[in-house]
Design a protein around this motif. Structure first.
Motif, PDB file in Angstrom:
ATOM      1  N   GLN A   1      45.878  12.695  84.685  1.00 33.24           N
ATOM      2  CA  GLN A   1      44.955  13.004  83.587  1.00 33.24           C
ATOM      3  C   GLN A   1      44.615  14.494  83.559  1.00 33.24           C
ATOM      4  N   ARG A   2      44.387  15.074  84.718  1.00 31.57           N
ATOM      5  CA  ARG A   2      44.072  16.505  84.800  1.00 31.57           C
ATOM      6  C   ARG A   2      45.254  17.337  84.289  1.00 31.57           C
ATOM      7  N   ALA A   3      46.456  16.990  84.724  1.00 34.41           N
ATOM      8  CA  ALA A   3      47.653  17.721  84.275  1.00 34.41           C
ATOM      9  C   ALA A   3      47.874  17.522  82.773  1.00 34.41           C
ATOM     10  N   TYR A   4      47.654  16.304  82.309  1.00 32.14           N
ATOM     11  CA  TYR A   4      47.814  15.998  80.891  1.00 32.14           C
ATOM     12  C   TYR A   4      46.838  16.837  80.065  1.00 32.14           C
ATOM     13  N   CYS A   5      45.587  16.896  80.499  1.00 30.57           N
ATOM     14  CA  CYS A   5      44.571  17.679  79.780  1.00 30.57           C
ATOM     15  C   CYS A   5      44.938  19.159  79.739  1.00 30.57           C
ATOM     16  N   GLU A   6      45.402  19.686  80.868  1.00 29.14           N
ATOM     17  CA  GLU A   6      45.805  21.099  80.900  1.00 29.14           C
ATOM     18  C   GLU A   6      46.937  21.360  79.915  1.00 29.14           C
ATOM     19  N   ALA A   7      47.935  20.487  79.902  1.00 32.47           N
ATOM     20  CA  ALA A   7      49.070  20.656  78.985  1.00 32.47           C
ATOM     21  C   ALA A   7      48.616  20.516  77.535  1.00 32.47           C
ATOM     22  N   TYR A   8      47.788  19.515  77.280  1.00 34.51           N
ATOM     23  CA  TYR A   8      47.283  19.264  75.923  1.00 34.51           C
ATOM     24  C   TYR A   8      46.503  20.479  75.411  1.00 34.51           C
ATOM     25  N   LEU A   9      45.616  20.997  76.247  1.00 34.91           N
ATOM     26  CA  LEU A   9      44.804  22.145  75.844  1.00 34.91           C
ATOM     27  C   LEU A   9      45.650  23.411  75.709  1.00 34.91           C
ATOM     28  N   GLY A  10      46.687  23.531  76.514  1.00 39.30           N
ATOM     29  CA  GLY A  10      47.598  24.663  76.379  1.00 39.30           C
ATOM     30  C   GLY A  10      48.309  24.652  75.027  1.00 39.30           C
ATOM     31  N   VAL A  11      48.745  23.470  74.626  1.00 37.26           N
ATOM     32  CA  VAL A  11      49.404  23.339  73.322  1.00 37.26           C
ATOM     33  C   VAL A  11      48.411  23.650  72.206  1.00 37.26           C
ATOM     34  N   ARG A  12      47.189  23.119  72.314  1.00 39.20           N
ATOM     35  CA  ARG A  12      46.161  23.383  71.292  1.00 39.20           C
ATOM     36  C   ARG A  12      45.872  24.879  71.185  1.00 39.20           C
ATOM     37  N   ARG A  13      45.765  25.561  72.339  1.00 42.04           N
ATOM     38  CA  ARG A  13      45.511  27.007  72.336  1.00 42.04           C
ATOM     39  C   ARG A  13      46.598  27.749  71.572  1.00 42.04           C
TER      40      ARG A  13
END
Length: 107
Positions: free
Chosen positions: A41-53
């Motif tokens: 979940q932590r890795a998923y959130c980091e990747a998700y937020l990176g894409v959003r950025r």
């Protein structure tokens, strides 16, 4: 100040979306331990937020590009309008001069 608040709210909404998506993802892999699920979940959130950025940065760059493009179009159109107004003014003055000359010579 308002932009900062808006940015904060958008970031918080993205974080919440990331957490919900991450939980939904790990729910589909029930064999993960709790610790493994938290790591995923932590890795998923980091990747998700990176894409959003990146999406936000692209949107900001595009908005800047569009702004420059529209400012240039406005400048060109304003120049054309001023030239047209100048020609109309000169034409009206010329016609007025001719009318005055004709009326003055007949009277």
């Amino acid at each position: 100040m308002i932009r900062e608040i808006e940015g904060y709210l958008m970031a918080e909404a993205a974080r919440a979306e990331a957490r919900v998506s991450a939980r939904a993802f790990t729910d589909r892999v029930p064999w993960l331990t709790d610790t493994q699920a938290e790591d995923v979940q932590r890795a998923y959130c980091e990747a998700y937020l990176g894409v959003r950025r990146e999406l936000w940065r692209d949107a900001v760059r595009r908005a800047g590009s569009l702004r420059a493009e529209y400012e240039e179009r406005y400048r060109v159109l304003r120049g054309r309008l001023m030239a047209a107004a100048w020609f109309i003014g000169v034409g009206a003055a010329g016609i007025t001069g001719i009318v005055v000359k004709i009326l003055g010579s007949t009277g």
